[in-house]
Design a protein around this motif. Sequence first.
Motif, PDB file in Angstrom:
ATOM      1  N   VAL A 353       0.864  -1.189   0.000  1.00 25.02           N
ATOM      2  CA  VAL A 353       0.000   0.000   0.000  1.00 25.02           C
ATOM      3  C   VAL A 353       0.896   1.232   0.000  1.00 25.02           C
ATOM      4  O   VAL A 353       1.787   1.366   0.841  1.00 25.02           O
ATOM      5  N   ARG A 354       0.652   2.125  -0.954  1.00 27.17           N
ATOM      6  CA  ARG A 354       1.490   3.328  -1.092  1.00 27.17           C
ATOM      7  C   ARG A 354       0.831   4.546  -0.451  1.00 27.17           C
ATOM      8  O   ARG A 354       1.490   5.424   0.068  1.00 27.17           O
ATOM      9  N   LYS A 355      -0.522   4.582  -0.529  1.00 26.06           N
ATOM     10  CA  LYS A 355      -1.215   5.779  -0.054  1.00 26.06           C
ATOM     11  C   LYS A 355      -2.652   5.418   0.324  1.00 26.06           C
ATOM     12  O   LYS A 355      -3.273   4.573  -0.305  1.00 26.06           O
ATOM     13  N   THR A 357      -6.633   7.069   1.630  1.00 26.12           N
ATOM     14  CA  THR A 357      -7.471   8.263   1.697  1.00 26.12           C
ATOM     15  C   THR A 357      -7.650   8.624   3.166  1.00 26.12           C
ATOM     16  O   THR A 357      -7.314   7.846   4.056  1.00 26.12           O
ATOM     17  N   GLU A 358      -8.237   9.784   3.417  1.00 24.88           N
ATOM     18  CA  GLU A 358      -8.457  10.216   4.807  1.00 24.88           C
ATOM     19  C   GLU A 358      -9.311   9.214   5.578  1.00 24.88           C
ATOM     20  O   GLU A 358      -9.157   9.039   6.777  1.00 24.88           O
ATOM     21  N   ALA A 359     -10.236   8.551   4.878  1.00 24.82           N
ATOM     22  CA  ALA A 359     -11.132   7.598   5.544  1.00 24.82           C
ATOM     23  C   ALA A 359     -10.455   6.255   5.796  1.00 24.82           C
ATOM     24  O   ALA A 359     -11.024   5.388   6.440  1.00 24.82           O
ATOM     25  N   GLY A 360      -9.241   6.061   5.271  1.00 19.18           N
ATOM     26  CA  GLY A 360      -8.516   4.817   5.519  1.00 19.18           C
ATOM     27  C   GLY A 360      -8.594   3.805   4.382  1.00 19.18           C
ATOM     28  O   GLY A 360      -8.020   2.721   4.464  1.00 19.18           O
ATOM     29  N   TYR A 361      -9.319   4.139   3.315  1.00 17.83           N
ATOM     30  CA  TYR A 361      -9.382   3.239   2.153  1.00 17.83           C
ATOM     31  C   TYR A 361      -8.075   3.356   1.373  1.00 17.83           C
ATOM     32  O   TYR A 361      -7.402   4.393   1.408  1.00 17.83           O
ATOM     33  N   VAL A 362      -7.712   2.303   0.671  1.00 22.53           N
ATOM     34  CA  VAL A 362      -6.463   2.333  -0.087  1.00 22.53           C
ATOM     35  C   VAL A 362      -6.640   3.225  -1.317  1.00 22.53           C
ATOM     36  O   VAL A 362      -7.564   3.024  -2.121  1.00 22.53           O
ATOM     37  N   ALA A 363      -5.757   4.224  -1.438  1.00 18.06           N
ATOM     38  CA  ALA A 363      -5.801   5.112  -2.604  1.00 18.06           C
ATOM     39  C   ALA A 363      -4.892   4.554  -3.698  1.00 18.06           C
ATOM     40  O   ALA A 363      -5.267   4.502  -4.870  1.00 18.06           O
ATOM     41  N   GLU A 364      -3.669   4.131  -3.300  1.00 19.10           N
ATOM     42  CA  GLU A 364      -2.709   3.628  -4.294  1.00 19.10           C
ATOM     43  C   GLU A 364      -1.947   2.422  -3.775  1.00 19.10           C
ATOM     44  O   GLU A 364      -1.602   2.348  -2.595  1.00 19.10           O
ATOM     45  N   ASP A 387     -10.811  -1.137   1.467  1.00 22.29           N
ATOM     46  CA  ASP A 387     -10.180  -0.895   2.775  1.00 22.29           C
ATOM     47  C   ASP A 387      -9.459  -2.189   3.151  1.00 22.29           C
ATOM     48  O   ASP A 387     -10.064  -3.123   3.663  1.00 22.29           O
ATOM     49  N   PHE A 388      -8.166  -2.254   2.830  1.00 21.87           N
ATOM     50  CA  PHE A 388      -7.428  -3.497   3.081  1.00 21.87           C
ATOM     51  C   PHE A 388      -5.971  -3.218   3.449  1.00 21.87           C
ATOM     52  O   PHE A 388      -5.447  -2.134   3.220  1.00 21.87           O
ATOM     53  N   THR A 389      -5.344  -4.230   4.057  1.00 21.83           N
ATOM     54  CA  THR A 389      -3.902  -4.195   4.308  1.00 21.83           C
ATOM     55  C   THR A 389      -3.283  -5.351   3.521  1.00 21.83           C
ATOM     56  O   THR A 389      -3.974  -6.323   3.176  1.00 21.83           O
ATOM     57  N   ILE A 390      -1.986  -5.217   3.225  1.00 15.85           N
ATOM     58  CA  ILE A 390      -1.281  -6.263   2.465  1.00 15.85           C
ATOM     59  C   ILE A 390      -0.085  -6.729   3.289  1.00 15.85           C
ATOM     60  O   ILE A 390       0.702  -5.907   3.765  1.00 15.85           O
ATOM     61  N   ALA A 391       0.014  -8.055   3.477  1.00 16.09           N
ATOM     62  CA  ALA A 391       1.181  -8.608   4.185  1.00 16.09           C
ATOM     63  C   ALA A 391       1.765  -9.745   3.346  1.00 16.09           C
ATOM     64  O   ALA A 391       1.023 -10.503   2.722  1.00 16.09           O
TER      65      ALA A 391
END
Length: 442
Positions: A353-355, A357-364, A387-391
């Motif tokens: 995840v690079r960026k 949004t203010e709400a926490g959703y993945v922008a980039e 809205d996710f994380t990557i591991a």
Amino acid sequence: DMKGKKKIASILACAMLLSAAPVEAMAYTVPDTVRVGLESVCKNVASASIGVWELQIGMQKGDGFQRGGVITSSGLFTARPAVGDYIAVDKTMDCADALDMANDMKKSGLDTYAAYLSGGDWTVYVKDASVSAVEAAADENASRVSFEGVAITGGEAPVLVPENAVMMGGNVADTFKLNSMPYRGMLTFSVNGSSMTGVNIIGLEEYLYGVVPSEMPKSYDAEALKAQAVAARTYAMTKLGAHTGSGYQLCDTTACQVYKGYSNEADATTAAVDATAGEVACYNGSPIEAVFSASTGGYTESSENVWNTAVPYLKSVDSKGDRQAPNNETTVTIAAKALAERLGIADDAAVSVRKRTEAGYVAEVQAGSKIFSGREIRERLGLRSADFTIAKNGDSYIFTVHGYGHGAGMSQYGASFLAEQGKNYHEILRHYYTGISFSILE
């Protein structure tokens, strides 16, 4: 065409109900009935079954039905597109006489149909015959006509129903079944050459009876169901032009709103529609595009981060209750090699995840030398939300996803949570749609 339109100067005309703001007189057009293309059960088909013992045929008059005749069947009727030239008997009669004449003329070896014209007028049409043969069999003058509509078989005689006519069932609650699915209201078909699509002409409120339980669990709190009813009614207002080229205003799929007709109705959702009858949410005097999603990761998303357009009433707001939603967190594990294939990058390229949004959703997301939007990743990988994380774990990537849907507008689970906290449906809608007001369509 929208029949039964009426101009509304609404009393509450989009004035804030709970403030001392002056009441603005707003007027816009709202239909009594809507034309819903039943795409999920009868889209571009060569034939369809109509399940009723008694089929009333007539015209739509305002928002009502004017009966022109009735045909009966011992089982199912079958409808097929009928387009082309026929020889018409130049005499009008009622439905029963037309059925009798068609059956009599059939004995001469002619392909005959009782043909509905309009009002209570019927005649007989014959396919693939000469004018003189029809005149001899009918003992009446005849002439060539061109016809577009449907042929209905399965009754006392085959019947032709023009495209501008409508049908209704004569049984339970005046419902009819189209390809085994029951619907209220009127039935017609939009014919396009050798194929046709079923169209349900139905009162706006009765349409909502079939929409609300198809879009929100009927077990949700009553105030949440009312919020959904207002959102669905308002959303329909903004979608009425979506399918005019196809002969109807709305479809019955997620492209408009899911509408499953009479069989899906439930007491709790019908009560929510009735309790909010005619009410829509407005911004600056016009109905809003009342989008919604199942749940979020804790905040809704601003519209510009979902559809690239900033909409003043679709701003990010907290939706903390969503964190308690069942299955709010889902995980998707994808092998690094498979992920590389789907994204068109090298097998050993890093993905992160690079960026946000203010709400926490993945922008980039950075994937090797490529950059994807969170929405693109969501769509390519079939994730429930952006809205996710990557591991990275060995040879696999693990995506941990929160929420379900695009995240903009009202969270359905969040609405139920707020209702359980004692909020009423106006408060719920005002929470999720910034700066709105309410209007009653009289």
